[in-house]
Design an enzyme around this catalytic site. Structure first.
Site, PDB file in Angstrom:
ATOM      1  N   HIS A 192      59.075  44.424  16.431  1.00 32.61           N
ATOM      2  CA  HIS A 192      59.597  43.391  15.533  1.00 32.61           C
ATOM      3  C   HIS A 192      59.533  41.984  16.111  1.00 32.61           C
ATOM      4  O   HIS A 192      60.094  41.066  15.517  1.00 32.61           O
ATOM      5  CB  HIS A 192      61.059  43.671  15.170  1.00 32.61           C
ATOM      6  CG  HIS A 192      61.259  44.878  14.318  1.00 32.61           C
ATOM      7  ND1 HIS A 192      61.258  44.840  12.950  1.00 32.61           N
ATOM      8  CD2 HIS A 192      61.469  46.172  14.647  1.00 32.61           C
ATOM      9  CE1 HIS A 192      61.476  46.044  12.468  1.00 32.61           C
ATOM     10  NE2 HIS A 192      61.597  46.880  13.481  1.00 32.61           N
ATOM     11  N   LYS A 248      69.729  32.125   7.810  1.00 30.84           N
ATOM     12  CA  LYS A 248      69.158  33.066   8.778  1.00 30.84           C
ATOM     13  C   LYS A 248      69.846  32.837  10.112  1.00 30.84           C
ATOM     14  O   LYS A 248      70.583  31.868  10.271  1.00 30.84           O
ATOM     15  CB  LYS A 248      67.661  32.858   8.921  1.00 30.84           C
ATOM     16  CG  LYS A 248      67.255  31.389   9.163  1.00 30.84           C
ATOM     17  CD  LYS A 248      65.747  31.198   9.213  1.00 30.84           C
ATOM     18  CE  LYS A 248      65.092  31.164   7.873  1.00 30.84           C
ATOM     19  NZ  LYS A 248      64.169  32.260   7.623  1.00 30.84           N
ATOM     20  N   ARG A 249      69.592  33.732  11.066  1.00 24.49           N
ATOM     21  CA  ARG A 249      70.100  33.495  12.412  1.00 24.49           C
ATOM     22  C   ARG A 249      69.626  32.122  12.887  1.00 24.49           C
ATOM     23  O   ARG A 249      68.525  31.686  12.540  1.00 24.49           O
ATOM     24  CB  ARG A 249      69.585  34.574  13.376  1.00 24.49           C
ATOM     25  CG  ARG A 249      70.190  35.934  13.164  1.00 24.49           C
ATOM     26  CD  ARG A 249      71.689  35.912  13.288  1.00 24.49           C
ATOM     27  NE  ARG A 249      72.099  35.528  14.625  1.00 24.49           N
ATOM     28  CZ  ARG A 249      72.643  36.370  15.511  1.00 24.49           C
ATOM     29  NH1 ARG A 249      72.876  37.616  15.197  1.00 24.49           N
ATOM     30  NH2 ARG A 249      72.979  35.938  16.710  1.00 24.49           N
ATOM     31  N   LYS A 275      63.131  29.265  14.721  1.00 23.72           N
ATOM     32  CA  LYS A 275      63.252  29.209  13.254  1.00 23.72           C
ATOM     33  C   LYS A 275      63.359  27.754  12.767  1.00 23.72           C
ATOM     34  O   LYS A 275      63.258  27.477  11.593  1.00 23.72           O
ATOM     35  CB  LYS A 275      64.454  30.031  12.793  1.00 23.72           C
ATOM     36  CG  LYS A 275      64.293  31.524  13.062  1.00 23.72           C
ATOM     37  CD  LYS A 275      65.508  32.307  12.624  1.00 23.72           C
ATOM     38  CE  LYS A 275      65.480  33.774  13.025  1.00 23.72           C
ATOM     39  NZ  LYS A 275      64.668  34.613  12.115  1.00 23.72           N
ATOM     40  N   THR A 324      62.371  38.469   6.085  1.00 22.97           N
ATOM     41  CA  THR A 324      62.618  39.240   4.872  1.00 22.97           C
ATOM     42  C   THR A 324      63.470  38.409   3.914  1.00 22.97           C
ATOM     43  O   THR A 324      63.425  38.620   2.704  1.00 22.97           O
ATOM     44  CB  THR A 324      63.324  40.577   5.183  1.00 22.97           C
ATOM     45  OG1 THR A 324      64.358  40.317   6.138  1.00 22.97           O
ATOM     46  CG2 THR A 324      62.365  41.594   5.739  1.00 22.97           C
ATOM     47  N   LYS A 337      63.405  37.860  -0.296  1.00 24.68           N
ATOM     48  CA  LYS A 337      64.569  37.914  -1.205  1.00 24.68           C
ATOM     49  C   LYS A 337      64.643  36.636  -2.036  1.00 24.68           C
ATOM     50  O   LYS A 337      64.899  36.671  -3.248  1.00 24.68           O
ATOM     51  CB  LYS A 337      65.862  38.080  -0.394  1.00 24.68           C
ATOM     52  CG  LYS A 337      65.951  39.430   0.304  1.00 24.68           C
ATOM     53  CD  LYS A 337      66.940  39.455   1.469  1.00 24.68           C
ATOM     54  CE  LYS A 337      66.630  40.655   2.360  1.00 24.68           C
ATOM     55  NZ  LYS A 337      67.283  40.593   3.675  1.00 24.68           N
TER      56      LYS A 337
HETATM   57  C1  NBG Z   1      63.049  40.528  13.449  1.00 27.72           C
HETATM   58  C2  NBG Z   1      62.037  39.418  13.213  1.00 27.72           C
HETATM   59  C3  NBG Z   1      61.903  39.118  11.736  1.00 27.72           C
HETATM   60  C4  NBG Z   1      61.620  40.389  10.974  1.00 27.72           C
HETATM   61  C5  NBG Z   1      62.686  41.428  11.289  1.00 27.72           C
HETATM   62  C6  NBG Z   1      62.424  42.746  10.614  1.00 27.72           C
HETATM   63  C7  NBG Z   1      64.011  41.143  15.636  1.00 27.72           C
HETATM   64  C8  NBG Z   1      63.737  41.583  17.020  1.00 27.72           C
HETATM   65  N1  NBG Z   1      62.968  40.915  14.854  1.00 27.72           N
HETATM   66  O1  NBG Z   1      60.860  38.209  11.524  1.00 27.72           O
HETATM   67  O2  NBG Z   1      62.411  38.280  13.922  1.00 27.72           O
HETATM   68  O3  NBG Z   1      61.605  40.148   9.592  1.00 27.72           O
HETATM   69  O4  NBG Z   1      62.722  41.665  12.680  1.00 27.72           O
HETATM   70  O5  NBG Z   1      61.169  43.229  10.927  1.00 27.72           O
HETATM   71  O6  NBG Z   1      65.148  41.017  15.260  1.00 27.72           O
END
Ligand code: NBG
Length: 833
Positions: free
Chosen positions: A377, A568-569, A574, A676, A680
């Protein structure tokens, strides 16, 4: 019991709020069920019941309707023997379940009517449910969407994770600074779960390994752990769309083998008597924060092993019960590792097969590789897990031996296949010799898997070119792509019932079962009557969000302004900072040229920073400082407002997303694996402003170039630019607007109480801009003006908005899961209904 089985042979009527067909007697049946549960499970009568008591009774009545389907699904898996899927994830960001369960059972309206008759409001009760926040962000939410889609597609799946006593912290903004408070989702109990005290595994830690010679001369290795902890199962049923199939989310809680040391207690040392218990149970105390410092790492590794081992033991037990032998595991079982957090499973499954079940090494390895697959991920180096060899040796001595042996055999194979280059051998070794010896968990997961996947087309391509470049040369077939998806049940049907109704009224009920049916809405993008209704739904959602903003931020915003959201985080990659800089530049421009036709705009931020991530916390503070100045400035005349909504979580996302016009997806290209939230928001009709990063690239393909705002460097250009150094003085000198913004922030215009607060931050941007905020600034600013121009031409905006919703069907997590099932798990899916 007169509860109908959840498994429905005929499709249930669509149930998405509003004027839907309600069986006249189903509300009455539900009312009876609620009252029975209120009496016999909650132990209250109507007169004494509190709101929370009603909530419990409603959950129990709903859960009862899931349970029979659950048992049917569980039994069917034993009878028909489909391949089972185990989704191992250290995070499940579930949010609230009541809305999900009712919606998927087709009972929302009947329950609304039943509760109304009882004098309670269902929507109010739904807000009493705490968010289950057993995850940090997208990775955990993806796991939750996948669980729902696997149930919807009738895949015999189990999710396995940890039942953290405390999920992701509660964020409070005090004077704009993030403060973290422990979250306590279990404080009032959890009516969804079933404790299974009989499902209990002993998990060992530490100790030594003994080599014994069997009578036939073979050597057997016996691990004698120094310490044991018990893993206790808690099951939550996960019901799929239309209630046709119910799977289990099994979360492990740690329990000490002995509740206390009686002799120590009797000697008067009451604290010392429970010290071991505390240590053991710390394993499932808290969700480990992402982006954390090395402190607490040992506990994190204990968590990983604890949940991997208990899940594997449980999966093997189930397999043995069904097939009486373990050799056929790979034929009947697929284990998906969600990131590297469960990667120790590779060594643990080998240990269980070889040491416990007596399978020869080579055969055990085939079984392991045939069973396991792994999803990556992230490409961020700091997020690629590795553990110090001495720590693993001490905590998991037998697993470390196994890792060494796997590595030796793997490197032998590499050499045998003609690759003798020392650089390559060092690069594909599981042991990193650079900074003290460490085990690379990504490498272990790669080698132990038959398939490895990235989560968007771009991310999978970059995986092959960067992190797994050498592996990809050695095993060219192994890396595949599975672009992420989201469950439309939660992110459209539940979160946006108004839009859902409009879509179904326009193109028919097919949208409930076939996400691609949304395409049928495209021709209406030019239909004035449709567009008017579409815009009216959005406005209604914006009015609701404006109320939340007023309550939580004390900022009054105009629902007719453009709602521009970044949720988002908070992380430097980001680039919330880029958004804040643009906000300041816009503020300057509005004041400098007040006579221009500005599109009134509300910048909405929400997101948490990891507790130890100081730079991210400073960025939150800056957003809040900027908000205070702009919101209080009368010369802006309401053309720009800024709101930072505290404590972002799944439920808040469900309120923000349907009310958004513009979706900020502005990461440095090459750094966001997928995203994601971008899906949404686009599904709910927000236009994306974004870089060509992660799944933005594919969103662009599906919604069309005309309906998305793309700016900035590509991932290749990012790599090249970094190659030229990340000192931005020249870049800044070329952009007067950026220069002014940085001067204003750096000199304390937004922090008069502490003028030097942002001097360091501006210095980093100026001289060490790893995330290339400055380099992309002008392109971003210009792109934002394009967005504003389009907003002022409302017909054009709404057309694009409709085409976003129409084009997003492919991003359903049902599609993603069907691809995993076909190409990785080799298991069958069943049509819904
Ligand atoms: C996160 C990514 C996102 C991705 C999500 C689900 C981690 C390690 N990765 O871009 O930063 O959408 O995983 O795949 O949290």
């Amino acid at each position: 019991m007169n509860i109908p089985p959840a498994a429905a042979s005929a499709p249930l009527p669509p149930e998405n709020g509003g004027e839907l067909a309600v069986q006249p007697d189903s509300a009455a049946t539900l009312r009876e069920a609620i009252l029975r549960r209120l009496t016999y499970s909650v132990g209250k009568n109507q007169a004494s019941a509190s709101e929370y008591d009603w909530y419990l009774a409603v959950v129990y009545a709903t859960r009862d309707r899931i349970v029979e389907g659950w048992m049917a699904s569980t039994n069917a898996a034993y009878v028909h023997g489909p391949k089972r899927v185990y989704y191992l994830s250290l995070e499940f960001l579930i949010g609230r379940l009541l809305g999900d369960a009712l919606n998927n059972l087709g009972l929302t309206e009947a329950m609304r009517a039943a509760t109304r008759e009882l004098g309670v409001d269902l929507d109010r009760l739904r807000t009493l449910e705490p968010d289950a926040a057993l995850g940090n962000g997208g990775l955990g939410r993806l796991a939750a969407c996948f669980m729902e889609s696997m149930a919807t597609l009738s895949i015999a799946a189990h999710g396995y994770g940890i039942r953290y006593d405390h999920g992701l912290f509660r964020q409070v903004l005090k004077d704009g600074w993030q403060q973290e408070y422990p979250e306590d989702w279990l404080a009032l109990g959890n009516p969804w779960e079933f404790k299974r005290p009989e499902v209990c595994y002993r998990i060992g830690f530490g100790g030594a390994v003994e080599a014994l010679t069997a009578p036939d001369g073979a050597t057997r290795y016996v691990w004698k752990p120094a310490e044991y902890v018990e893993a206790i199962a808690y099951d939550t049923p996960v019901v799929g769309w239309r209630g046709a199939h119910v799977n289990t989310l099994r979360l492990w809680s740690a329990r000490a083998c002995d509740p206390l040391q009686l002799d120590v207690f009797n000697a008067g040392d009451y604290v010392g008597a429970v010290a071991d218990k505390m240590r053991a149970e710390a394993i499932s105390k808290v969700l480990y924060p992402s982006d954390e410092t090395p402190a607490g790492q040992e506990l994190r590794l204990r968590q990983e092993y604890f949940f991997a081992s208990s899940s594997l033991q449980d999966a093997l037990r189930r397999h043995l019960k069904q097939y009486q032998e373990v050799r056929s595991l790979a034929e009947h079982v697929a284990i998906q590792l969600n990131d590297t957090h469960p990667a120790i499973s590779v060594a643990e499954l080998m240990r269980l097969l070889v040491d416990v079940h007596g399978i020869a090494w080579d055969e055990a390895w085939k079984i392991t590789q045939g069973t396991i697959s792994y999803t990556n991920h992230t490409l961020l180096p700091e997020a690629l897990e590795s553990w110090p060899v001495p720590l693993l040796e001490r905590m998991l001595p037998r697993q470390m031996q196994i890792i060494y042996l796997i590595n030796a055999l793997h490197l032998d194979n590499v050499r045998k296949s003609g690759h003798t280059d020392a650089r390559l051998i060092a690069a594909v070794s599981m042991i990193d010799e650079h900074a003290g010896r460490r085990v690379r968990m990504g490498h272990l997961a790669f080698i132990g898997s038959h398939k490895v996947n990235g989560v968007s087309a771009l991310h999978s391509k970059l995986l092959k070119q960067t992190v797994f470049r050498d592996f990809s040369t050695l095993y060219p077939e192994r890396i595949v792509n599975k672009t992420n998806g989201i469950t439309f049940r939660r992110w459209l049907f539940e979160a946006n019932p108004g839009l859902t109704r409009l879509l179904a009224d326009t193109v028919g009920d097919a949208i409930y079962d076939n996400p691609l049916a949304l395409r049928g809405v495209a021709p209406y993008a030019d239909d004035a009557a449709f567009v008017q209704e579409f815009a009216a739904v959005k406005r209604q959602n914006k009015v609701a969000l404006a109320k939340i903003i007023l309550e939580r931020c004390h900022v009054k915003v105009d629902p007719d302004a453009l709602f521009d959201v970044q949720i988002k985080r908070v992380h430097e990659y980001k680039r919330q900072l880029l958004n804040i800089l643009e906000t300041v530049a816009l503020y300057d421009a509005i004041r400098a040229q007040p006579y221009l036709e500005w599109a009134p705009r509300v910048k909405i931020f929400a997101g948490k920073a990891a507790a130890s991530y100081h730079q991210a916390k400073l960025i939150i503070k800056l957003a809040n400082d900027v908000a205070n100045v702009i919101n209080a400035d009368p010369t802006v005349r309401g053309l720009l407002k800024v709101a930072y909504l505290p404590n972002y979580n799944v439920s808040l996302a469900e309120s923000i997303i349907p009310a958004s016009d513009l979706s900020e997806q502005i990461s440095t290209a090459g750094m966001e694996a997928s995203g994601t939230g971008n899906m949404k928001l686009a599904l709910n009709g927000a236009l994306t402003i974004g870089t060509l990063d992660g799944a933005n690239v594919e969103i662009k393909e599906h919604v069309g170039d005309e309906n998305i705002f793309i700016f900035g460097m590509t991932s290749e250009q990012v790599a090249q630019r970094r190659g030229r150094g990340i000192d931005m003085r020249e870049t800044i000198a070329r952009s007067p607007s950026l220069g002014e913004v940085l001067d204003a922030i750096g000199s304390g215009v937004f922090s008069p109480d502490d003028p030097g607060r942002y001097a360091g931050l501006v210095d980093v941007l100026t001289q060490h801009d790893h995330f290339l905020v400055c380099e992309d600034f002008d392109a971003y600013y210009a792109c934002q003006r394009d967005a504003a121009t389009k907003w002022l031409d409302r017909a054009s905006w709404w057309k694009s908005s409709v085409l976003n919703t129409a084009g997003m069907g492919w991003f359903s997590s049902d599609r993603t899961i069907a691809e995993y099932a076909d190409e990785i798990w080799k298991t069958q899916t069943q049509a819904k209904g």
